[in-house]
Design a protein around this motif. Sequence first.
Motif: not given
Length: 427
Positions: A366-373, A375-380, A395-397, A414-417
């Motif tokens: 899923d596109t949205f799930d992929n985006a959130c994943f 994002f989360a992995r980048a933060r962690i 974050m770029r992905i 996402t752009n901010r981080l």
Amino acid sequence: MRLVVDVEAERVLIGSEELRNQWVDFYAILTLARTHEETSESFVGADTIFRTGPWRHKVPASVGKEVARHLSMLDEKSLGTLIASRGKTRSWRLTVPPRSIRFMPSREEVARWVESRSVRPRDENAWVVDLRRLVEATLFLYEGKAEQALSHLEQPVDASMDPAVEAWASLIRGRAAYRCGDEELLSSLHEVWLRRADGPGRTVSAKLRALVSARNRFEKPDAVLRTLSRLAAELELRGDTAALGSVVNVMGLLARRAGHPAAAMAHHLRAAVLLGITGDYPSLEGALMNLANCRREALQKANQPIDEAVFMLVELARLVCSRLGVGIDSAQTEVAAAQWALEAGDSVRARYYLREAESIVERAGDTFDNACFHFARARIEHASPDGSSDPIKDMRIARNLFEEAGDRKALAETNRLLKQYLEEKRK
């Protein structure tokens, strides 16, 4: 190229290629449709094929897969243009001109042969076949197979015995369209059922309205919330608990999106209770997770840390998912929990939830799930690096996927981080 269907010899000839067994039934059905003026350009669905000859002994879902493999074989033999399809596993029609088709001994005999080998329920029992399709499509949804649910109900159901049959079919298709991101189908179904006056029709109309509103939650949530509030009041007066639970749940999403987590929590708590009463377990799983999300945001707004109650709600949602097999196509629960654990300073728990999310994301796509994943992995990884991933790349992905999904709020964060991470790297 000449196509011959010979039911006496039980074979099909496509040029010099000979086919037998179940493919005689398959091509007999397609050639009969192709050579009839009213159905010449129509596609034949898998439901029609699986009622005939050897196909009867297969499960419906396997019919499409076998035909898809057959189409691949035709491609390998430079015969790929012989059959057009609407999804290789869904429905098909011949492209050869009717004049290039030959029936042996005659078209009438081939038609009688197909009829004699087909399971055709009498009109008074046709509802049994449709009921089977509805139950199977519902199970596909529970298993996270929204595309298969849509394919299963591609052919219309017969509502002559009970109009509620059509209502159920439309609700399943609407839910599947929502999961697949097919906004055009979801909107068209909503338009069809918008002004239904019968009880089942009004319930389906309200549930479809809730799905459309959930799709539009990124735009003007306050305005949509006011509209749904009026609908909820009508449902309350009618005593339509099933539809009310769905609508109140979406009201919670909209209230949270508008920046009112405490009000959203009240909506989701009520929704969870109503959905539990009506047995809508897929929506119950979502309502529990929505409650966790709202509690976290309410705590943040009060300058308080995330507490264990948030993770208890997460585990309740995951319990419903694992025990009842619902929500298995979405990683939103695990992705969110991973980020919340990070915010609570628990990197071990954060990476546990991230691993759980990754397996779901890889399977569901899923596109949205992929985006959130991502994002989360980048933060962690940025907060607690172990070298397992690249936070800037992730974050770029995420940025590209959030843009594709149309979530402007998530895109801005996402752009901010991403900007922050790039600046830190340059120092």
